[in-house]
Design an enzyme around this catalytic site. Structure first.
Site, mmCIF file in Angstrom:
data_model
loop_
_atom_site.group_PDB
_atom_site.id
_atom_site.type_symbol
_atom_site.label_atom_id
_atom_site.label_comp_id
_atom_site.label_asym_id
_atom_site.label_seq_id
_atom_site.Cartn_x
_atom_site.Cartn_y
_atom_site.Cartn_z
ATOM 1 N N LYS A 290 2.652 11.399 -3.726
ATOM 2 C CA LYS A 290 1.583 10.721 -4.476
ATOM 3 C C LYS A 290 0.633 11.724 -5.129
ATOM 4 O O LYS A 290 0.037 11.441 -6.166
ATOM 5 C CB LYS A 290 0.823 9.824 -3.499
ATOM 6 N N ASP B 147 0.878 -1.165 0.000
ATOM 7 C CA ASP B 147 0.000 0.000 0.000
ATOM 8 C C ASP B 147 0.914 1.213 0.000
ATOM 9 O O ASP B 147 1.495 1.565 1.018
ATOM 10 C CB ASP B 147 -0.882 -0.037 1.257
ATOM 11 N N GLU C 68 -7.260 0.634 -4.311
ATOM 12 C CA GLU C 68 -7.237 0.556 -2.848
ATOM 13 C C GLU C 68 -8.563 0.095 -2.235
ATOM 14 O O GLU C 68 -8.562 -0.805 -1.395
ATOM 15 C CB GLU C 68 -6.790 1.906 -2.275
ATOM 16 N N ASP D 283 -13.130 5.001 1.503
ATOM 17 C CA ASP D 283 -11.696 5.038 1.773
ATOM 18 C C ASP D 283 -11.190 6.475 1.744
ATOM 19 O O ASP D 283 -10.959 7.050 0.687
ATOM 20 C CB ASP D 283 -10.982 4.182 0.702
#
Lengths: 192, 571
Positions: B73, B11, B174, B196
């Protein structure tokens, strides 16, 4: 090029399969073909899985399946039926043959250039009133979601060749389909 | 070290990363060399020429803000001119600049790095720690990305893996990974929402479970909405408060900003369990009257007031996902929370309101995604044979047609892998070339969507117009990555295509970076601690003041007070 399998063949079920049978076949095919379960042949797995997903998308939904069934039923008419005895005289016969030629051109174009194919069908029909030409126009309209235009075209084919059972059944089946689409639209409209 | 064949699940989070593997059918979260189960996605370059990654990088962040790269990211696969990038530039202390092709680059200590290179450094650290822990080399990984990542962002993630010396065997979304880890018996039919909310991104996916298949029905989200935005709201509040009391604007002081960020984040985390916290930053500024301290009380109510608008921004994507799946909230069986920011009571109440249901909190929000990636790795290795993940593409794919109109070929929320083919022909006699411009998005005009690349069909054999028949295939693979290919329909031969991607790194660049960074990294990397055996070390750590051990349960965390130095737990 290999002939494309139809969705029933891809899922390896009979055209009369129940929705449960289709779901089960879909799950089995996924486990068989999915790239996650075939890491050694990713390209093959990708292609097969994409086909299975396409087939399932259509066959898993009753309305989409009915439309698809109709489209298999109402496929392009390949060429004018052989005329049993020669009643054509002179100019008529020439027109008939010319129209048949244009019709073939349209059929050849159909897969890659639908719009061009439609023009050919219209041209053929204007040259000589071939029921196949107007029927194929109906096939085009069905594929492009213009069901009312498709209905008019199929009815025209029946008018020209009233004895053709296939044309009659096409009109009946499309009538049923239009009613189903209307019903689905109404249900969507009421939020159900 | 033994050469291994194992595949790890990673992850790769905005703020924290986590690694998992299935060993003998059991999930193992691999601790880093300091014994923590998550590792900050932070890379620092010191003036002495060392590269620090993870906790060590985070620890020195306050002292070295310009050369400490975090939240990279957010910039993966993005253009420097993106609106979101322009907003972020104001908030981050390190320098961004455009590359020749317009992509974002990071400038530190006179050197220029692409976001995949920075990510690769985090990945190399994770890889190294996993190798040390498992005592064998690791060459393959499953890496997760937000479901709402487009083709460029996925490609950039894959490149990061390659630069780090990892073969990325699969990129998975994810929320889908979290569903795999949910432990819901996929044999039973049920419909599950995965909500999420991580450090930088928000994803919502709706899945149908049954007969071992995890089928995503729809997905939606916002790649620029997460815990960072909550922190920023608190920072802004503190700056305003300080300005009104002292008349000093802290916005121009990078060190002060970094201290504020730390304090804001800690306050936010603690207010998930406490009603009020004291924020105290000594010597935050100096005026002509002497040093100034920032001293204030923040209550949960105040926090909720200043962040409600941000939490509410998750409602839109949730509603979109429901509509796309054709479901009403009452038809959902479970709403699963993932991502550190979902620990906030305000977020939970927003979820409760949207789905009219008590959310399921049985998953560890920090580790669920890595756990799912580990499961998927096990499937790909062939160890797990009875589950299958069927995801969707979050964006429509289409072409630019006459007048700049966007013509869709693959609709969003289509299951992947998928292939659609389009027939092409020429419009002029002896035309040898035709251009296809591919975009991703939902806007009616191509230019308003994200350009993926230009595909030129070249070397078409001379023929009358309309005669050549070329079948162009648009593929989205199981990683969500786009491929365009073409074949001559009459001969069945592959048609040559010249591909010009709109962004990203070339194969040559990736190879060079792999070599350069590999060398630089093996020479200079310091993780700031000796090699440790995870388990043992973790126990020691929990007594120390370095932070909570990552495996502490939610209940244990409630004992924490503001004076604890928290390890950031968001992804």
């Amino acid at each position: 090029m290999a002939k494309k399998l139809n969705y029933y063949e891809i899922l390896e079920v009979f055209p009369a399969a129940t929705q449960d049978e289709i779901e089960n076949a879909f799950k089995n095919m996924l486990f068989k073909y999915h790239p996650d379960h075939n890491p050694d042949k990713p390209d093959w797995a990708h292609e097969k899985t994409a086909e299975v997903l396409d087939a399932h998308k259509i066959l898993s939904n009753q309305l989409r399946r009915t439309i698809y069934n109709f489209m298999i039923f109402a496929a392009l008419r390949e060429k004018p039926a052989e005329v049993a005895f020669n009643f054509f005289q002179g100019a008529d016969k020439k027109k008939y043959e010319e129209a048949a030629g244009i019709l073939q051109e349209g059929i050849a174009l159909y897969d890659s250039q639908k719009q061009q194919a439609l023009i050919k069908f219209q041209h053929a029909f204007a040259t000589y009133p071939l029921p196949e030409a107007v029927y194929n126009m109906g096939v085009f309209y069905t594929a492009t979601n213009k069901v009312q235009e498709a209905m008019r075209a199929f009815r025209e084919a029946v008018k020209i060749e009233p004895g053709n059972q296939h044309y009659i059944r096409t009109v009946d089946k499309l009538g049923e389909l239009i009613r189903e689409i209307e019903k689905a639209k109404q249900m969507a409209g009421t939020g159900e | 070290m033994a050469k291994g064949s194992r595949i790890i699940g990673i992850d790769l989070g905005t703020t924290n990363s986590c690694v998992g593997i299935i060993e003998d059918g059991r999930l193992l979260i691999i601790p880093n060399d300091e014994g923590f189960r998550t590792t900050p996605s932070v890379v620092a370059f010191t003036k002495e020429g060392t590269i620090l990654v993870g906790n060590a990088a985070k620890r020195q962040q306050i002292m070295n803000p310009e050369n400490t790269v975090f939240s990279i990211k957010r910039f993966m696969g993005r253009k420097y001119t993106d609106k979101v990038v322009a907003n972020d530039i104001k908030l981050i202390p390190y320098a961004l600049q455009p590359a020749d092709n317009g992509d974002v680059r990071v400038g530190v200590l006179g050197k220029v790095y692409s976001p995949p290179e920075i990510s690769a450094m985090t990945l190399m650290k994770l890889k190294k720690d996993a190798e040390a822990y498992l005592n064998e080399s690791i060459e393959k990984a499953v890496i997760t990305v937000p479901a709402y990542f487009n083709d460029s962002q996925r490609q950039a993630t894959k490149d990061a893996g390659k630069i780090a010396g990892l073969e990325v065997v699969r990129i998975i979304n994810e929320p889908t990974a979290a569903a795999l880890a949910s432990g819901f018996d996929s044999k039973n039919k049920m419909k599950v929402v995965i909500y999420d909310l991580g450090g930088g991104t928000f994803d919502v996916s709706i899945l149908k479970l049954g007969q071992g298949i995890f089928e995503v029905m729809s997905t939606s989200g916002d790649t620029h909405l997460g815990g960072d935005d909550f922190d920023q709201a608190v920072i802004d509040y503190l700056i305003e408060d300080f300005y009104s009391k002292e008349g000093i604007d802290l916005r121009n002081d990078r060190v002060a900003l970094q201290r504020l960020k730390d304090a804001a984040e800690k306050a936010k985390i603690n207010l998930s369990t406490l009603d009020s916290v004291e924020i105290s930053l000594q010597f935050i500024a100096v005026s002509k009257d002497g040093p100034k301290h920032l001293q204030t009380i923040l209550t949960r109510e105040q926090l909720e007031q200043i962040t409600t608008e941000i939490a509410e921004r998750t409602a839109g994507p949730c509603e979109k996902a429901l509509v796309a799946a054709g479901l009403k909230p009452s038809e959902i069986d479970e709403v699963v929370l993932v991502g550190g920011q979902t620990k906030m009571p305000l977020v939970r109440s927003v979820v409760r309101r949207i789905f009219k249901k008590e959310p399921y909190t049985g998953l560890n929000p920090d580790e669920a995604v890595a756990a799912g990636a580990a499961h998927q790795a096990s499937v790909l290795k062939g160890d797990i044979r009875d589950i299958l993940l069927l995801d969707v593409t979050a964006f429509s794919l289409g072409l630019k047609t006459e007048g700049g109109i966007f013509s869709k070929i693959i609709e969003k929320n289509s299951s992947i892998p998928t292939r659609k083919s389009e027939p092409y022909t020429t419009t002029k006699d002896d035309q040898s070339f035709t251009r296809i411009e591919v975009y991703q998005g939902e806007k009616p005009m191509a230019a308003d969507n994200k350009m993926i690349g230009t595909f030129d069909l070249v070397g078409i054999p001379p023929a009358k117009k309309g005669v050549p028949k070329i079948e162009v295939m648009f593929d989205i693979d199981a990683n969500g990555i786009i491929k365009v290919s073409a074949k001559d329909d009459t001969t069945g031969k592959e048609q040559t295509i010249k591909i010009t991607p709109d962004s990203g790194l070339s194969g040559v660049e990736v190879d060079r970076m792999k070599k350069d960074i590999g060398e630089e990294f093996s020479k200079k990397i310091t993780s700031g601690s000796k090699q440790n055996q995870g388990q043992q070390y973790k126990e020691e750590k929990s007594k120390g003041d370095e932070g909570l051990p990552a495996e502490a349960s939610g209940d244990q965390k409630k004992k924490a007070s503001i004076f604890d130095i928290f390890k950031k737990k968001e992804r």
